[in-house]
Design a protein around this motif. Structure first.
Motif, PDB file in Angstrom:
ATOM      1  N   TYR A 146       0.846  -1.195   0.000  1.00  0.00           N
ATOM      2  CA  TYR A 146       0.000   0.000   0.000  1.00  0.00           C
ATOM      3  C   TYR A 146       0.883   1.246   0.000  1.00  0.00           C
ATOM      4  CZ  TYR A 146      -3.771   3.234   0.860  1.00  0.00           C
ATOM      5  OH  TYR A 146      -4.657   4.284   0.725  1.00  0.00           O
ATOM      6  N   THR A 147       0.269   2.377  -0.216  1.00  0.00           N
ATOM      7  CA  THR A 147       0.969   3.657  -0.122  1.00  0.00           C
ATOM      8  C   THR A 147       1.738   3.708   1.190  1.00  0.00           C
ATOM      9  OG1 THR A 147      -0.836   4.657  -1.358  1.00  0.00           O
ATOM     10  CG2 THR A 147       0.665   6.156  -0.221  1.00  0.00           C
ATOM     11  N   PRO A 148       2.992   4.128   1.173  1.00  0.00           N
ATOM     12  CA  PRO A 148       3.837   4.007   2.381  1.00  0.00           C
ATOM     13  C   PRO A 148       3.574   5.039   3.469  1.00  0.00           C
ATOM     14  CG  PRO A 148       5.087   4.961   0.579  1.00  0.00           C
ATOM     15  CD  PRO A 148       3.769   4.571  -0.007  1.00  0.00           C
ATOM     16  N   TYR A 149       2.320   5.118   3.928  1.00  0.00           N
ATOM     17  CA  TYR A 149       2.018   6.022   5.036  1.00  0.00           C
ATOM     18  C   TYR A 149       2.606   5.514   6.354  1.00  0.00           C
ATOM     19  CZ  TYR A 149      -1.294   8.272   1.857  1.00  0.00           C
ATOM     20  OH  TYR A 149      -1.868   8.926   0.798  1.00  0.00           O
ATOM     21  N   GLN A 150       2.692   4.188   6.522  1.00  0.00           N
ATOM     22  CA  GLN A 150       3.363   3.613   7.694  1.00  0.00           C
ATOM     23  C   GLN A 150       4.802   3.309   7.268  1.00  0.00           C
ATOM     24  OE1 GLN A 150       2.236   3.458  10.733  1.00  0.00           O
ATOM     25  NE2 GLN A 150       0.141   4.105  10.290  1.00  0.00           N
ATOM     26  N   ALA A 151       5.634   4.304   7.403  1.00  0.00           N
ATOM     27  CA  ALA A 151       6.953   4.284   6.753  1.00  0.00           C
ATOM     28  C   ALA A 151       7.882   3.195   7.285  1.00  0.00           C
ATOM     29  CB  ALA A 151       7.620   5.643   6.902  1.00  0.00           C
ATOM     30  N   GLU A 152       7.760   2.846   8.544  1.00  0.00           N
ATOM     31  CA  GLU A 152       8.679   1.865   9.128  1.00  0.00           C
ATOM     32  C   GLU A 152       8.572   0.497   8.452  1.00  0.00           C
ATOM     33  OE1 GLU A 152       7.823   4.996  12.211  1.00  0.00           O
ATOM     34  OE2 GLU A 152       6.644   3.809  10.787  1.00  0.00           O
ATOM     35  N   ARG A 157      10.290   0.195  -0.682  1.00  0.00           N
ATOM     36  CA  ARG A 157       9.769   0.980  -1.802  1.00  0.00           C
ATOM     37  C   ARG A 157      10.085   2.458  -1.639  1.00  0.00           C
ATOM     38  NH1 ARG A 157       5.649  -0.921   1.110  1.00  0.00           N
ATOM     39  NH2 ARG A 157       3.835   0.293   1.770  1.00  0.00           N
ATOM     40  N   LEU A 158      10.213   2.926  -0.404  1.00  0.00           N
ATOM     41  CA  LEU A 158      10.614   4.322  -0.208  1.00  0.00           C
ATOM     42  C   LEU A 158      12.023   4.551  -0.742  1.00  0.00           C
ATOM     43  CD1 LEU A 158       9.116   4.966   3.339  1.00  0.00           C
ATOM     44  CD2 LEU A 158       8.459   6.142   1.229  1.00  0.00           C
ATOM     45  N   GLU A 159      12.911   3.575  -0.543  1.00  0.00           N
ATOM     46  CA  GLU A 159      14.266   3.717  -1.088  1.00  0.00           C
ATOM     47  C   GLU A 159      14.234   3.695  -2.614  1.00  0.00           C
ATOM     48  OE1 GLU A 159      18.574   1.395  -1.101  1.00  0.00           O
ATOM     49  OE2 GLU A 159      17.368   1.373   0.739  1.00  0.00           O
ATOM     50  N   LEU A 347      13.496   6.733   5.856  1.00  0.00           N
ATOM     51  CA  LEU A 347      12.736   7.433   4.823  1.00  0.00           C
ATOM     52  C   LEU A 347      11.264   7.468   5.180  1.00  0.00           C
ATOM     53  CD1 LEU A 347      14.399   5.635   1.765  1.00  0.00           C
ATOM     54  CD2 LEU A 347      15.151   7.735   2.909  1.00  0.00           C
ATOM     55  N   ARG A 348      10.599   8.520   4.677  1.00  0.00           N
ATOM     56  CA  ARG A 348       9.145   8.599   4.833  1.00  0.00           C
ATOM     57  C   ARG A 348       8.607   9.616   3.855  1.00  0.00           C
ATOM     58  NH1 ARG A 348      10.491  13.249   5.157  1.00  0.00           N
ATOM     59  NH2 ARG A 348       9.866  14.726   6.738  1.00  0.00           N
ATOM     60  N   LEU A 349       7.285   9.603   3.657  1.00  0.00           N
ATOM     61  CA  LEU A 349       6.668  10.617   2.820  1.00  0.00           C
ATOM     62  C   LEU A 349       6.749  11.955   3.538  1.00  0.00           C
ATOM     63  CD1 LEU A 349       3.508   8.769   1.444  1.00  0.00           C
ATOM     64  CD2 LEU A 349       5.703   9.123   0.318  1.00  0.00           C
ATOM     65  N   ALA A 350       7.079  12.986   2.792  1.00  0.00           N
ATOM     66  CA  ALA A 350       7.371  14.280   3.413  1.00  0.00           C
ATOM     67  C   ALA A 350       6.328  15.336   3.049  1.00  0.00           C
ATOM     68  CB  ALA A 350       8.746  14.756   2.960  1.00  0.00           C
ATOM     69  N   LEU A 351       6.262  16.353   3.893  1.00  0.00           N
ATOM     70  CA  LEU A 351       5.520  17.583   3.642  1.00  0.00           C
ATOM     71  C   LEU A 351       4.043  17.370   3.364  1.00  0.00           C
ATOM     72  CD1 LEU A 351       8.212  19.548   1.581  1.00  0.00           C
ATOM     73  CD2 LEU A 351       7.767  19.620   4.028  1.00  0.00           C
ATOM     74  N   GLY A 748       1.178   2.473  -4.031  1.00  0.00           N
ATOM     75  CA  GLY A 748       0.782   3.860  -4.257  1.00  0.00           C
ATOM     76  C   GLY A 748       0.517   4.128  -5.725  1.00  0.00           C
ATOM     77  N   GLY A 749       0.020   3.165  -6.432  1.00  0.00           N
ATOM     78  CA  GLY A 749      -0.281   3.298  -7.849  1.00  0.00           C
ATOM     79  C   GLY A 749       0.379   2.176  -8.621  1.00  0.00           C
ATOM     80  N   PRO A 750      -0.244   1.689  -9.698  1.00  0.00           N
ATOM     81  CA  PRO A 750      -1.263   2.407 -10.465  1.00  0.00           C
ATOM     82  C   PRO A 750      -2.668   2.220  -9.925  1.00  0.00           C
ATOM     83  CG  PRO A 750      -0.790   0.316 -11.503  1.00  0.00           C
ATOM     84  CD  PRO A 750       0.130   0.418 -10.326  1.00  0.00           C
ATOM     85  N   GLY A 751      -3.569   2.993 -10.509  1.00  0.00           N
ATOM     86  CA  GLY A 751      -4.983   2.855 -10.222  1.00  0.00           C
ATOM     87  C   GLY A 751      -5.759   3.208 -11.470  1.00  0.00           C
TER      88      GLY A 751
END
Length: 992
Positions: A146-152, A157-159, A347-351, A748-751
């Motif tokens: 899934y979209t990496p909202y739970q970054a740990e 995939r964040l890397e 790493l994590r999603l930022a801003l 986090g995609g595609p959709g």
């Protein structure tokens, strides 16, 4: 110190007693799964329904008993209002066998003609390295994330996305990049609105070069109209800039292949207070000057040609790069570098991670996520080839193009531009375009034909010497195709002034994995850091993380679907047209609507497209005053953002204490704005997980005052086969095919977000400049860059619907609702269920209230989410739509054993909370506050916590069979935003 919670042990034992074979109590339960099978004695035995639905008939009956119902019919009667339930079953046929259906689909696929396409226009054939195809594109360890909202639990995939961003930054020369956008056309549209907000002159006109790709111009024009932005189209060296021009959009190289030096043009843009947007080809940027070097403020484009197949239009990852000063205005998602509690890089999603939920109608964009899986493929393509490898590919493509240009000039034809990379425009001498087209057809070659009798040819890395011979003979008429007639070009097609002299891809990650063994290990190291559906259930509310079956995924990479250019002539894509027609018919039947557009390539695009059809409907009737969009306070954050994009003004509607729309407030505001009312946006069942009884009254109210009802299809997994948006009273809805209809989320995609509309809105469905088959009364209503969006993944939803049949789809919906109610029943004694329907049941998801955890023990929602990782689970949706809660959606694909395991983890965590409240555990030093626990910390010589290592790492017995380890400790998000970095760190930063 406490040992593992006795609740976990006790519940595990209870669950084991209930985990009986399906036949054990068959006489006590209905054969729910068997009812979906064909009565034909010779029907295939490989029933997909029982593979897709996780619970057996016996387990279904056990869960029904747990919630106080005797049958699924009784549960639905208590859950779904009688006034909206379907009276007749869906007309979709019977469930099918997997082997049989794939044979049928293969026959359809074979009706497509896979010709050699040199059409270009932003889409190029490429070589997908088999190691990337097998280990990423076809690997559920990657595509079911899934979209990496739970970054740990998403560091892998964040890397990979950070690598993507670094690649984009290096090639464009700009300072920051995002983690992908939907396609090049929508990226250009996003850049337009970004530039409009940033430009100093605050003008309302965008200059668009006539040398941009036609589909990009169409998407930008569509996006500009409701925002009141004027689009001026001309040659870049002929347009006169003024103070009203907030920006310029330039193609680099141009759509017909010419390479221009935009330095003077961009200087003029800046002199008048505007921003320069450059749509750049990534492979070309390995040889030609980076956009930042001649003053670009924003660079956009597509990463498709970096190892991602045509797919008849998608999915592909677009990109956007810009200056660091503009990072707060960047649309989409960005991966940023931070640190964990142990000081290690993380790493994590930022801003803008939750921007739509926070800023709503003030959000910079309605895009939540984009094309993560495809961005990862493109990044791995760059990792595999490195700078030198990419440059060699680009040089070969350029040499092939120059050789073709030289040969065609020898034949007497004129090459329009002397500076080019991979595309040449040919002015014919003595031949017509029709003659060339006829010759090309005999060789199964597609070219790009212009109205002025010119032809463009775009070459790519797949082109061989024989391909070159075939192209030359198409123009010469020489059927022999003499190989000796080819002379390697001596033409210098890239001038010194535009030749790239700056370095790129210098980071070790792009210089370490060039052998297959090394890349294979790197890919699997990253995969091991991420939790996906291959590990455990991911019950994110409003996200529908159901099974993405292998049989559904197989056709995606068939060459008959994957190797077709999106602008190939329609007579070459008969198979695709059959598939589209059938899928549109099925979706129309499922939703109760009259028309369908498959063009929107994301849920956010579906929202926008649906609202645009409503806007154009009112405009067509002369009611230009209708611009108010009513949106409940509980709505998904993208709803108000989409409404603003469609030129509407948002007016919020309150919800009552039960979580339903406040009907009195709705009627009050509908009456107040009756002359300006355009639409209501509503999600059904509601985002609070309940079928609202007043839904028909709500729709009738909007229609009474002249508005249209837009239904967000995010929760369609609770409707299929039971009720239909069109019957309920909605006029348009979008469907998240990546939720209800099994397209994987891909991290986090595609959709895909097709829209279904009522009869009065059919004339206003999206159109496209490259096809006459999609008709519309609107001159320009192009939503996505390709006519049918991300066409290749529509095969997934087609297979799912065909395999399940009408009965199977209905049963899936019923079991999804049953699973949610079963989990709610199990968790209710420990966590209050925030909202239920009038009979005490929920829809397909439920919201649990965690405020008590904070009140009695100081435990935050985030603490529980991170502790779930120690149990090997992804947390439910956190603090949305209500702060201090979790929203759980189990879907129909999970077994009862998995549901029980998840509930046992949640219950055990509540026992830990109670232990903190009672003083048995320290309020600050406890397993929840310190979660997640990494193997590294547990193996350290010093253990200075008031609980054991065993409690930290193995709080439940099943973890000893398989344990998912997080690779980092809890991440400091605030540190990452204060010290924003969105590209790869030097390798020393990762050293202990």
């Amino acid at each position: 110190m406490l040992e593992p919670s006795p609740i976990a042990t006790q519940d595990s034992l209870i669950s084991k007693e209930l985990r009986v074979p399906a036949f054990a109590h068959s006489s006590l339960s209905q054969d729910y799964l068997g009812k979906c099978l064909s009565d034909d004695a010779f029907a295939p035995t490989d029933s997909f329904v029982s593979r897709h639905i996780g619970a057996s008939s016996t387990e279904i009956q056990q869960m029904l008993a747990a919630i106080g119902c005797e049958s699924l019919d009784e549960m639905i009667e208590k859950t779904v209002p009688a006034s909206i339930r379907m009276k007749q079953p869906l007309q979709l046929g019977i469930a099918r066998g997997e082997y049989e259906l794939l044979q049928e689909l293969k026959a359809i696929a074979c009706k497509n003609k896979v010709w050699r396409s040199y059409i270009g226009t932003g889409y190029y054939n490429c070589i997908t390295p088999p190691i990337i195809q097998r280990n990423i594109l076809e690997n559920p360890g990657w595509y079911t994330q899934y979209t990496p909202y739970q970054a740990e639990i998403a560091q892998g995939r964040l890397e990979a996305l950070l690598n993507f961003q670094t690649m984009i930054i290096d090639l464009t020369g700009l300072e920051i990049a995002n983690a992908s956008l939907l396609d090049e056309g929508t990226a250009a549209a996003e850049a337009m609105t970004m530039a409009a907000g940033l430009a100093k002159n605050k003008g309302n006109k965008l200059f668009v070069s006539s040398d941009c790709h036609p589909q990009t111009i169409a998407v930008v024009k569509t996006r500009a109209i409701p925002l009141g932005i004027e689009i001026a189209i001309a040659k870049h060296d002929e347009f006169i800039f003024d103070q009203n021009c907030f920006g310029a959009l330039l193609q680099y190289p141009a759509s017909d292949g010419a390479i221009y030096d935009y330095t003077d043009c961009i200087s003029q843009v800046h002199a008048h207070g505007g921003l320069a947007i450059v749509a750049a080809d990534l492979l070309a940027l390995t040889l030609i000057k980076a956009p930042a070097e001649f003053g670009a403020d924003i660079a956009i484009g597509s990463a498709q040609r970096l190892g991602v197949p045509f797919g008849y239009g998608g999915p592909h990852a677009a990109y956007m790069a810009t200056k660091d000063a503009y990072k707060r205005q960047m649309p989409g998602r960005m991966v940023g570098v931070s640190k964990d509690v142990h000081g290690r890089p993380a790493l994590r999603l930022a801003l803008q991670t939750r921007e739509q939920h926070i800023r709503r109608d003030k959000a910079t964009s309605n895009i939540c996520t984009a094309q993560v899986l495809l961005a990862i493929m493109a990044s791995m393509y760059a990792v595999y080839h490195g700078a030198s490898g990419l440059k060699r590919i680009a040089q070969r493509v350029n040499l092939l193009t120059a050789t073709l240009a030289q040969a065609l000039e020898k034949l007497g034809h004129k090459v329009s531009h002397q500076s080019f990379f991979d595309t040449i425009r040919i002015e014919l001498n003595g031949l017509s375009g029709d003659e060339i087209k006829a010759r090309a057809a005999t060789k199964q070659i597609n070219l790009r034909y212009f109205a002025d009798n010119a032809i463009a040819i775009s070459l790519d890395e797949t082109v061989s010497k024989q391909d070159l011979i075939d192209l030359i003979s198409t123009f010469s008429g020489d059927v022999s195709g003499d190989k000796n007639a080819i002379a390697v070009s001596s033409i210098k097609s890239i001038p010194d002034s535009l030749t790239r002299n700056t370095e790129y891809l210098t980071h070790p990650v792009f210089n370490s994995y060039h052998s297959e063994s090394e890349l294979l290990r790197y890919i699997h190291r990253l995969q091991a850091k991420d939790l996906s559906l291959t590990t455990s259930m991911i019950p994110l509310g409003s996200c529908t993380m159901k099974l993405n079956a292998t049989s559904e995924m197989l056709p995606v990479t068939w060459s008959e679907f994957g190797n077709i250019h999106p602008f190939a002539p329609l007579e070459q894509v008969t198979g695709y047209q059959i598939l589209f027609q059938q899928l549109e018919t099925w979706l129309a039947e499922i939703t109760g609507f009259a028309g369908v557009s498959l063009q929107p390539n994301a849920g956010s695009q579906g929202e926008y497209a649906g609202l645009l059809t409503i806007r154009e409907y009112h405009q067509h009737r002369g009611q230009t005053n209708r611009h108010i969009c009513l949106i409940p306070t509980s709505a998904h954050g993208t709803n108000p953002a989409s409404a603003v994009m469609a030129g509407m003004k948002v007016v919020t509607v309150n919800c009552d204490r039960e979580g339903n729309i406040d009907v009195d407030d709705l009627k009050l505001k509908a009456a107040k704005h009756q002359h300006e009312l355009a639409a209501l946006m509503i999600t059904y069942p509601s985002t609070h997980g309940v079928f609202e009884e007043s839904i028909r009254d709500i729709c009738d109210t909007i229609h009474y005052y002249g508005g249209q009802v837009y239904m967000d299809g995010a929760n369609m997994n609770a409707q299929v086969g039971l009720c239909r948006p069109g019957d309920i009273g909605a006029d348009v809805c979008h469907l998240n095919l990546h939720k209800t209809f099994c397209i994987p989320h891909g991290g986090g995609g595609p959709g895909m977000g097709p829209i279904c509309v009522a009869p009065q809105l059919v004339p206003f469905l999206p159109s496209h400049p490259f096809t006459t088959e999609i008709t519309s009364e609107i001159e320009q209503s192009t939503i996505s860059a390709a006519p049918w969006g991300s066409a290749s993944i529509l095969t997934i939803s087609w297979v799912y619907i065909a395999l399940m049949g009408a009965k199977g789809l209905k049963l899936a919906t019923e079991v999804a609702i049953l699973n949610a109610n079963y989990m709610a029943q199990r968790l209710a004694p420990h966590y209050p269920i925030l909202y239920t329907g009038k009979n005490g049941l929920v829809a397909h998801e439920c919201i649990i209230d965690l405020h008590d955890c904070k009140a009695i023990a100081g435990i935050e929602v985030d603490d529980i989410a991170k502790r779930m990782m120690d149990y090997g689970f992804h947390a439910p949706t956190v603090s949305w739509p209500v702060a201090g809660t979790m929203m759980i959606e189990p879907t129909e694909s999970e077994s009862k054993a998995e549901l029980d395991r998840y509930c046992e983890a949640m219950i055990a965590i509540k026992q830990e909370v109670n232990a903190i409240a009672s003083g048995a555990m320290d309020k600050l030093d406890n397993p929840l506050k310190n979660a997640p626990h990494t193997a590294e910390t547990l193996l350290a010589d010093d253990w200075n916590h008031a609980y054991t290592r065993n409690q930290a790492a193995y709080p439940a017995s099943w973890l000893r069979e398989h344990k998912f380890w997080t690779s980092v400790g809890r991440i400091d998000n605030a540190f990452g935003d204060r010290n924003f970095v969105c590209s790869c760190l030097p390798i020393e930063a990762y050293e202990a």
